[in-house]
Design a protein around this motif. Structure first.
Motif, PDB file in Angstrom:
ATOM      1  N   ARG A  87       0.836  -1.210   0.000  1.00 38.76           N
ATOM      2  CA  ARG A  87       0.000   0.000   0.000  1.00 38.76           C
ATOM      3  C   ARG A  87       0.865   1.252   0.000  1.00 38.76           C
ATOM      4  O   ARG A  87       0.576   2.220  -0.710  1.00 38.76           O
ATOM      5  N   ASN A 106      -3.120  -0.821  -4.760  1.00 36.24           N
ATOM      6  CA  ASN A 106      -4.468  -0.964  -4.223  1.00 36.24           C
ATOM      7  C   ASN A 106      -4.646  -2.441  -3.862  1.00 36.24           C
ATOM      8  O   ASN A 106      -5.020  -3.269  -4.693  1.00 36.24           O
ATOM      9  N   SER A 143      -7.410   6.664  10.297  1.00 36.51           N
ATOM     10  CA  SER A 143      -8.357   7.712   9.914  1.00 36.51           C
ATOM     11  C   SER A 143      -8.725   8.541  11.148  1.00 36.51           C
ATOM     12  O   SER A 143      -8.701   8.049  12.266  1.00 36.51           O
ATOM     13  N   PRO A 156      -7.411   6.874   0.550  1.00 38.21           N
ATOM     14  CA  PRO A 156      -6.778   5.663   1.059  1.00 38.21           C
ATOM     15  C   PRO A 156      -5.247   5.717   0.887  1.00 38.21           C
ATOM     16  O   PRO A 156      -4.745   6.538   0.129  1.00 38.21           O
TER      17      PRO A 156
END
Lengths: 308, 263
Positions: A173, A178, B57, B74
């Motif tokens: 990552r 992904n 997050s 992300p």
């Protein structure tokens, strides 16, 4: 073992080598224990058989079987990466669902391929070699082609990203991979291969059956683990070759055991033998290390006592 | 430049284990600045880094990269602009892949991956040239599995991997903490060299106050999820580790006094 049994084992070994390559991708590359296999194998068979019986070209039918397998694999992966269901459980859910789906596809528990042309029909009419030799040769060549394709893919940029995803997802990552998408793609490819094997197996056996998937994952694992135990896994190519070799070897051993009636084994003992063999292959390295460590501690304490 | 505003992160929110790690932290780092972050265990240093990289997050607050808000991006999406070196060399590199494959993976960080060969011959000369700068002899071991390398060697490769492609921010998470003192010094010097020569914007978390002052342009200290102090320029260059501790106590006692006044 007579030559008929030998070539039969070779043929089945090459077909199941596709399952071994699929398990290699899911279990080894992605580190995803995937039981979907037990459902996607009969799924491929069901789709191919039903479509061929319905009058479709066997080639089209086989391609559709692969696509169905890919869809099944994607569902399992999606359950895992998006809905955060444990991988093993996610694959069991898909497997169970596929049982019903396969019954629906075949409109019954099985589908016979009687009097219809399959992918293998052209091989029946070669005068030079009988069909029972032509089949394993054809499947051997086809498996070699798929193997080359898998290796080529795993060495591509996307394939490398997939290998990193399985080995070290956090690092993958951080390098822009992904990982969710990679798991879905890898599982789709893996189950497409399994469905392909199912489709070919149905065409070689002349029928598809809803129960033909039972234990396929264990056979795949047996091939991968057995092949790894016997051959080098230093490079990707050698590793994948070991899986194919494991699959063929597994079939040979089974054929020998059942044909020779050496230990009084019968065909119904097949799954039991497989389970025992796989268990042994998995625990052997750990057991070896443990007994060695135990032995060392015992020896050390004894020398200490002696010194005192 | 990178900017975080009013970051609030609480682990295990709503459970008895509730643990507020960041409490309204704000920070702006102009382009080309090299910031070192110190703080005691649980101060929120690593969490700050993980918020910027996208691994954690936030409950409240925003993260901006340039003018773009990336709070909800992300990790893999941020990776196109943010590179990272992990504390553990085992995390930063992929053991089962060769040195070349690790570099090839990092080389594609900012690009869309295709089906073309990952370890292209064309990349090789660049990888070899980069590895040669490390002076560890790794340029002759391209096809060796990276798991065969020592922690220090792997961390050096990890640093190279991060710097292969352009980035807007480099994150260093106590990346010398798992190494022996000599290797740690080598990696730190290498880090400083790469950041200076590529004029990178960087955020480096460290446990060592000495390290925090020896490299970089600015040092911040976190305490209980907030900024305890923030020094740069001339004031910083004159400081020693003892001054840092004094500064911390001064600021910290002021905070405590405030707490007394308010209660």
């Amino acid at each position: 073992m007579n030559s008929f049994a030998f070539f039969g084992a070779l043929e089945t070994g090459f077909i199941f080598a596709l399952v071994a390559l699929a398990v290699f991708i899911s279990f080894r590359i992605l580190d995803f224990p995937d039981l979907t296999v037990d459902g996607s194998f009969p799924l491929g068979a069901a789709v191919a058989a039903s479509m061929i019986v319905a009058g479709f070209n066997p080639f089209t039918a086989t391609i559709c079987a692969c696509l169905a397998g890919a869809a099944a694999g994607s569902v399992t992966a999606w359950l895992n990466v998006k809905l955060k269901i444990l991988h093993l459980l996610a694959s069991i859910l898909t497997m169970i669902a596929l049982y019903s789906i396969n019954l629906r596809i075949m409109d019954g528990p099985n589908k016979a391929l009687l009097g219809v042309d399959t992918l293998l029909s052209p091989l029946d009419n070669i005068s030079a070699v009988p069909y029972y030799i032509a089949y394993p040769i054809a499947f051997g060549l086809f498996t070699a082609f798929i193997l080359a394709l898998v290796i080529w893919f795993l060495q591509s940029e996307i394939g490398l990203a997939m290998r990193a995803t399985g080995a070290n997802p956090r690092m993958a990552r951080a390098n822009g991979v992904n990982t969710s998408r990679m798991v879905i793609l890898g599982m789709a490819i893996s189950n497409a291969l399994v469905a392909l094997a199912g489709a070919l197996f149905a065409q070689s056996q002349g029928s598809a059956d809803v129960t033909m998937g039972v234990g396929v994952i264990v056979i795949g694992l047996a091939s991968v683990i057995g092949g790894e135990a016997l051959l080098s896994t230093r490079t990707l190519l050698k590793w994948a070759l070991a899986c194919v070799f494991g699959s063929v070897l597994y079939r040979m051993v089974i054929a020998l055991a059942l044909n020779g009636e050496m230990f009084g084994l019968k065909a119904q003992d097949l799954n039991l033998i497989t389970a025992v063999l796989v268990t042994l292959a998995i625990v052997a390295p750990t057991l070896k290390a443990k007994t060695k460590a135990k032995l060392n501690t015992v020896l050390n304490s004894k020398t200490k006592q002696a010194q005192e | 430049m990178i900017r975080v505003e009013n970051l609030n992160v609480t682990f295990n929110e709503g459970t008895p284990l509730e643990n507020p790690v960041l409490r309204g932290l704000s920070l702006a780092i102009p382009e080309g600045q090299f910031v070192t972050v110190i703080g005691s265990n649980g101060a929120g240093k690593s969490t700050l880094l993980n918020v910027v990289s996208g691994e954690v997050s936030v409950q409240k607050g925003q993260v901006y990269l340039g003018e773009q808000e990336i709070t909800h991006w992300p990790v893999h999406q941020r990776a196109s602009q943010v590179a990272r070196v992990f504390q553990d060399p085992l995390t930063g590199t992929c053991e089962s892949l060769s040195i070349e494959e690790n570099l090839a993976l990092a080389q594609a960080r900012t690009k869309t991956r295709t089906l073309s060969r990952a370890a292209k011959k064309a990349f090789r000369s660049r990888f070899i040239a980069k590895l040669r700068t490390l002076q560890l002899g790794l340029e002759n071991r391209l096809t060796d599995k990276i798991g065969l390398l020592s922690g220090g060697q792997r961390q050096a490769v990890s640093l190279l991997m991060a710097s292969l492609q352009p980035m807007k921010l480099l994150l260093l998470d106590e990346h010398t903490a798992a190494l022996d003192p000599k290797t740690a010094k080598f990696i730190l010097e290498l880090t400083d060299e790469i950041i200076r020569s590529e004029k990178l914007t960087a955020l480096m978390v460290t446990h060592s106050m000495k390290q925090a002052l020896s490299v970089g342009d600015r040092t911040i200290m976190l305490h209980q999820g907030k900024l305890a102090f923030d020094v740069e320029g001339e004031a910083r260059s004159k400081m020693g580790t003892q001054d840092l501790i004094e500064l911390f106590h001064k600021n910290h006692s002021e905070l405590d006094d405030d707490a007394l006044l308010l209660s």
